[in-house]
Design a protein around this motif. Structure first.
Motif, PDB file in Angstrom:
ATOM      1  N   TYR A   5       0.833  -1.199   0.000  1.00 12.53           N
ATOM      2  CA  TYR A   5       0.000   0.000   0.000  1.00 12.53           C
ATOM      3  C   TYR A   5       0.871   1.254   0.000  1.00 12.53           C
ATOM      4  O   TYR A   5       0.563   2.244  -0.656  1.00 12.53           O
ATOM      5  N   PHE A   6       1.963   1.210   0.734  1.00  9.66           N
ATOM      6  CA  PHE A   6       2.901   2.329   0.788  1.00  9.66           C
ATOM      7  C   PHE A   6       3.462   2.600  -0.608  1.00  9.66           C
ATOM      8  O   PHE A   6       3.488   3.746  -1.067  1.00  9.66           O
ATOM      9  N   SER A   7       3.880   1.553  -1.302  1.00 16.87           N
ATOM     10  CA  SER A   7       4.416   1.694  -2.660  1.00 16.87           C
ATOM     11  C   SER A   7       3.338   2.182  -3.616  1.00 16.87           C
ATOM     12  O   SER A   7       3.584   3.061  -4.450  1.00 16.87           O
ATOM     13  N   LEU A   8       2.141   1.613  -3.520  1.00 17.42           N
ATOM     14  CA  LEU A   8       1.032   2.025  -4.370  1.00 17.42           C
ATOM     15  C   LEU A   8       0.769   3.516  -4.201  1.00 17.42           C
ATOM     16  O   LEU A   8       0.634   4.252  -5.182  1.00 17.42           O
ATOM     17  N   TYR A   9       0.706   3.976  -2.976  1.00 17.29           N
ATOM     18  CA  TYR A   9       0.440   5.385  -2.696  1.00 17.29           C
ATOM     19  C   TYR A   9       1.495   6.278  -3.346  1.00 17.29           C
ATOM     20  O   TYR A   9       1.174   7.291  -3.963  1.00 17.29           O
ATOM     21  N   HIS A  10       2.756   5.914  -3.224  1.00 20.98           N
ATOM     22  CA  HIS A  10       3.822   6.730  -3.812  1.00 20.98           C
ATOM     23  C   HIS A  10       3.767   6.710  -5.332  1.00 20.98           C
ATOM     24  O   HIS A  10       3.997   7.737  -5.976  1.00 20.98           O
ATOM     25  N   LEU A  11       3.458   5.584  -5.919  1.00 23.20           N
ATOM     26  CA  LEU A  11       3.339   5.517  -7.374  1.00 23.20           C
ATOM     27  C   LEU A  11       2.194   6.389  -7.878  1.00 23.20           C
ATOM     28  O   LEU A  11       2.328   7.098  -8.882  1.00 23.20           O
ATOM     29  N   GLY A  15       2.109  10.035 -10.351  1.00 24.20           N
ATOM     30  CA  GLY A  15       1.367  10.003 -11.607  1.00 24.20           C
ATOM     31  C   GLY A  15       1.395   8.693 -12.359  1.00 24.20           C
ATOM     32  O   GLY A  15       0.985   8.641 -13.526  1.00 24.20           O
ATOM     33  N   ALA A  16       1.858   7.628 -11.723  1.00 25.74           N
ATOM     34  CA  ALA A  16       1.893   6.319 -12.395  1.00 25.74           C
ATOM     35  C   ALA A  16       0.483   5.754 -12.536  1.00 25.74           C
ATOM     36  O   ALA A  16      -0.392   6.013 -11.709  1.00 25.74           O
ATOM     37  N   LYS A  17       0.269   4.995 -13.602  1.00 29.26           N
ATOM     38  CA  LYS A  17      -0.973   4.238 -13.751  1.00 29.26           C
ATOM     39  C   LYS A  17      -0.776   2.935 -12.988  1.00 29.26           C
ATOM     40  O   LYS A  17       0.147   2.173 -13.262  1.00 29.26           O
ATOM     41  N   VAL A  18      -1.644   2.668 -12.018  1.00 29.46           N
ATOM     42  CA  VAL A  18      -1.465   1.543 -11.103  1.00 29.46           C
ATOM     43  C   VAL A  18      -2.595   0.533 -11.259  1.00 29.46           C
ATOM     44  O   VAL A  18      -3.766   0.894 -11.225  1.00 29.46           O
ATOM     45  N   SER A  19      -2.214  -0.727 -11.438  1.00 30.67           N
ATOM     46  CA  SER A  19      -3.161  -1.839 -11.504  1.00 30.67           C
ATOM     47  C   SER A  19      -2.928  -2.737 -10.300  1.00 30.67           C
ATOM     48  O   SER A  19      -1.788  -3.051  -9.978  1.00 30.67           O
ATOM     49  N   VAL A  20      -4.008  -3.163  -9.662  1.00 34.69           N
ATOM     50  CA  VAL A  20      -3.902  -4.051  -8.506  1.00 34.69           C
ATOM     51  C   VAL A  20      -4.709  -5.309  -8.803  1.00 34.69           C
ATOM     52  O   VAL A  20      -5.863  -5.231  -9.215  1.00 34.69           O
ATOM     53  N   GLY A  32      -8.147   0.935  -4.193  1.00 35.25           N
ATOM     54  CA  GLY A  32      -8.963   1.942  -4.876  1.00 35.25           C
ATOM     55  C   GLY A  32      -9.011   3.243  -4.095  1.00 35.25           C
ATOM     56  O   GLY A  32      -8.922   4.327  -4.673  1.00 35.25           O
ATOM     57  N   ASP A  33      -9.126   3.149  -2.786  1.00 37.80           N
ATOM     58  CA  ASP A  33      -9.136   4.339  -1.941  1.00 37.80           C
ATOM     59  C   ASP A  33      -7.817   5.109  -2.050  1.00 37.80           C
ATOM     60  O   ASP A  33      -7.791   6.330  -1.903  1.00 37.80           O
ATOM     61  N   LEU A  34      -6.725   4.382  -2.299  1.00 35.44           N
ATOM     62  CA  LEU A  34      -5.414   5.029  -2.442  1.00 35.44           C
ATOM     63  C   LEU A  34      -5.159   5.539  -3.855  1.00 35.44           C
ATOM     64  O   LEU A  34      -4.140   6.167  -4.111  1.00 35.44           O
ATOM     65  N   GLY A  35      -6.077   5.255  -4.784  1.00 35.75           N
ATOM     66  CA  GLY A  35      -5.956   5.821  -6.130  1.00 35.75           C
ATOM     67  C   GLY A  35      -5.584   4.875  -7.243  1.00 35.75           C
ATOM     68  O   GLY A  35      -5.261   5.321  -8.351  1.00 35.75           O
ATOM     69  N   ALA A  36      -5.599   3.572  -7.011  1.00 34.85           N
ATOM     70  CA  ALA A  36      -5.281   2.619  -8.081  1.00 34.85           C
ATOM     71  C   ALA A  36      -6.253   2.799  -9.248  1.00 34.85           C
ATOM     72  O   ALA A  36      -7.440   3.050  -9.055  1.00 34.85           O
ATOM     73  N   ASP A  37      -5.739   2.672 -10.463  1.00 29.50           N
ATOM     74  CA  ASP A  37      -6.546   2.862 -11.669  1.00 29.50           C
ATOM     75  C   ASP A  37      -7.367   1.631 -12.029  1.00 29.50           C
ATOM     76  O   ASP A  37      -8.504   1.753 -12.483  1.00 29.50           O
ATOM     77  N   TYR A  38      -6.765   0.452 -11.908  1.00 31.18           N
ATOM     78  CA  TYR A  38      -7.445  -0.803 -12.240  1.00 31.18           C
ATOM     79  C   TYR A  38      -7.482  -1.687 -11.011  1.00 31.18           C
ATOM     80  O   TYR A  38      -6.461  -1.889 -10.348  1.00 31.18           O
ATOM     81  N   LEU A  39      -8.639  -2.238 -10.708  1.00 26.91           N
ATOM     82  CA  LEU A  39      -8.822  -3.169  -9.593  1.00 26.91           C
ATOM     83  C   LEU A  39      -9.350  -4.462 -10.188  1.00 26.91           C
ATOM     84  O   LEU A  39     -10.463  -4.510 -10.704  1.00 26.91           O
TER      85      LEU A  39
END
Length: 71
Positions: A5-11, A15-20, A32-39
């Protein structure tokens, strides 16, 4: 907050596009609450949805279980 979650938040912050990808609904909600683009759920065909995506970084917290699906 665990390391993923820490890494996801920083990415997300840079401005990184993040998929989880997870089988756990709670983890996906937090991502999703931390801003991931794809769940994406691991029990669905997430490989078809992501087949045209390019990845610069992959953070894997469970080991080689998903390696055969990532090309």
């Amino acid at each position: 907050m665990n390391k993923c979650y820490f890494s996801l938040y920083h990415l997300v912050c840079i401005g990184a596009k993040v998929s989880v990808i997870s089988r756990d609904e709670e983890k996906l909600r937090k991502a999703g609450d931390l801003g991931a683009d794809y769940l994406l759920k691991t029990d669905r065909d997430w490989t078809a949805k992501m087949k045209d995506e390019k990845f610069d970084i992959i953070l894997d917290s469970i080991g080689p279980a998903l390696f055969p699906k990532i090309h």
